[in-house]
Scaffold this motif. Sequence first.
Motif, PDB file in Angstrom:
ATOM      1  N   GLY A 152      -6.152  -4.359  -6.970  1.00 54.37           N
ATOM      2  CA  GLY A 152      -4.776  -4.830  -7.127  1.00 54.37           C
ATOM      3  C   GLY A 152      -4.369  -5.800  -6.040  1.00 54.37           C
ATOM      4  O   GLY A 152      -3.680  -6.787  -6.287  1.00 54.37           O
ATOM      5  N   ARG A 153      -4.797  -5.518  -4.827  1.00 55.93           N
ATOM      6  CA  ARG A 153      -4.442  -6.409  -3.711  1.00 55.93           C
ATOM      7  C   ARG A 153      -5.145  -7.752  -3.795  1.00 55.93           C
ATOM      8  O   ARG A 153      -4.581  -8.766  -3.408  1.00 55.93           O
ATOM      9  CB  ARG A 153      -4.806  -5.715  -2.379  1.00 55.93           C
ATOM     10  CG  ARG A 153      -3.893  -4.565  -2.065  1.00 55.93           C
ATOM     11  CD  ARG A 153      -4.283  -3.889  -0.769  1.00 55.93           C
ATOM     12  NE  ARG A 153      -3.395  -2.769  -0.515  1.00 55.93           N
ATOM     13  CZ  ARG A 153      -3.782  -1.633   0.025  1.00 55.93           C
ATOM     14  NH1 ARG A 153      -5.042  -1.453   0.384  1.00 55.93           N
ATOM     15  NH2 ARG A 153      -2.915  -0.668   0.232  1.00 55.93           N
ATOM     16  N   SER A 154      -6.362  -7.752  -4.328  1.00 60.32           N
ATOM     17  CA  SER A 154      -7.102  -9.020  -4.408  1.00 60.32           C
ATOM     18  C   SER A 154      -6.483  -9.948  -5.474  1.00 60.32           C
ATOM     19  O   SER A 154      -6.700 -11.154  -5.428  1.00 60.32           O
ATOM     20  CB  SER A 154      -8.574  -8.767  -4.728  1.00 60.32           C
ATOM     21  OG  SER A 154      -8.727  -8.252  -6.042  1.00 60.32           O
ATOM     22  N   GLY A 155      -5.714  -9.395  -6.385  1.00 59.90           N
ATOM     23  CA  GLY A 155      -5.087 -10.206  -7.426  1.00 59.90           C
ATOM     24  C   GLY A 155      -3.806 -10.871  -6.998  1.00 59.90           C
ATOM     25  O   GLY A 155      -3.198 -11.629  -7.731  1.00 59.90           O
ATOM     26  N   ARG A 156      -3.379 -10.635  -5.777  1.00 62.81           N
ATOM     27  CA  ARG A 156      -2.122 -11.215  -5.310  1.00 62.81           C
ATOM     28  C   ARG A 156      -2.262 -12.648  -4.966  1.00 62.81           C
ATOM     29  O   ARG A 156      -3.163 -13.229  -4.606  1.00 62.81           O
ATOM     30  CB  ARG A 156      -1.595 -10.464  -4.065  1.00 62.81           C
ATOM     31  CG  ARG A 156      -1.103  -9.097  -4.417  1.00 62.81           C
ATOM     32  CD  ARG A 156      -0.533  -8.449  -3.187  1.00 62.81           C
ATOM     33  NE  ARG A 156      -0.187  -7.066  -3.485  1.00 62.81           N
ATOM     34  CZ  ARG A 156       0.283  -6.233  -2.589  1.00 62.81           C
ATOM     35  NH1 ARG A 156       0.478  -6.597  -1.348  1.00 62.81           N
ATOM     36  NH2 ARG A 156       0.574  -5.011  -2.925  1.00 62.81           N
TER      37      ARG A 156
END
Length: 77
Positions: free
Chosen positions: A73-77
């Motif tokens: 989820g964090r890498s998709g920011r």
Amino acid sequence: MTTAFTVRDVPDDIARTIKIRAAEAGQSIQGYLLGLIMREASKPSLAEMAARAERYASDQVTHDDVLAALDEGRSGR
């Protein structure tokens, strides 16, 4: 294939409200009621939601699975 429904014994005040709301929406009574039925049928019932929650609750999720999901989820920011 389509199916026709008939609703009998609708109280006068309810029928009047439906007629008014259909007119305000610029729709026929049939079109207005079809929209209501379609919206209602597209939502899961309480029983369906409970079954879905039960399936999710019974899944075996590890600590590593949670961390991996957070990283993804964090890498998709």
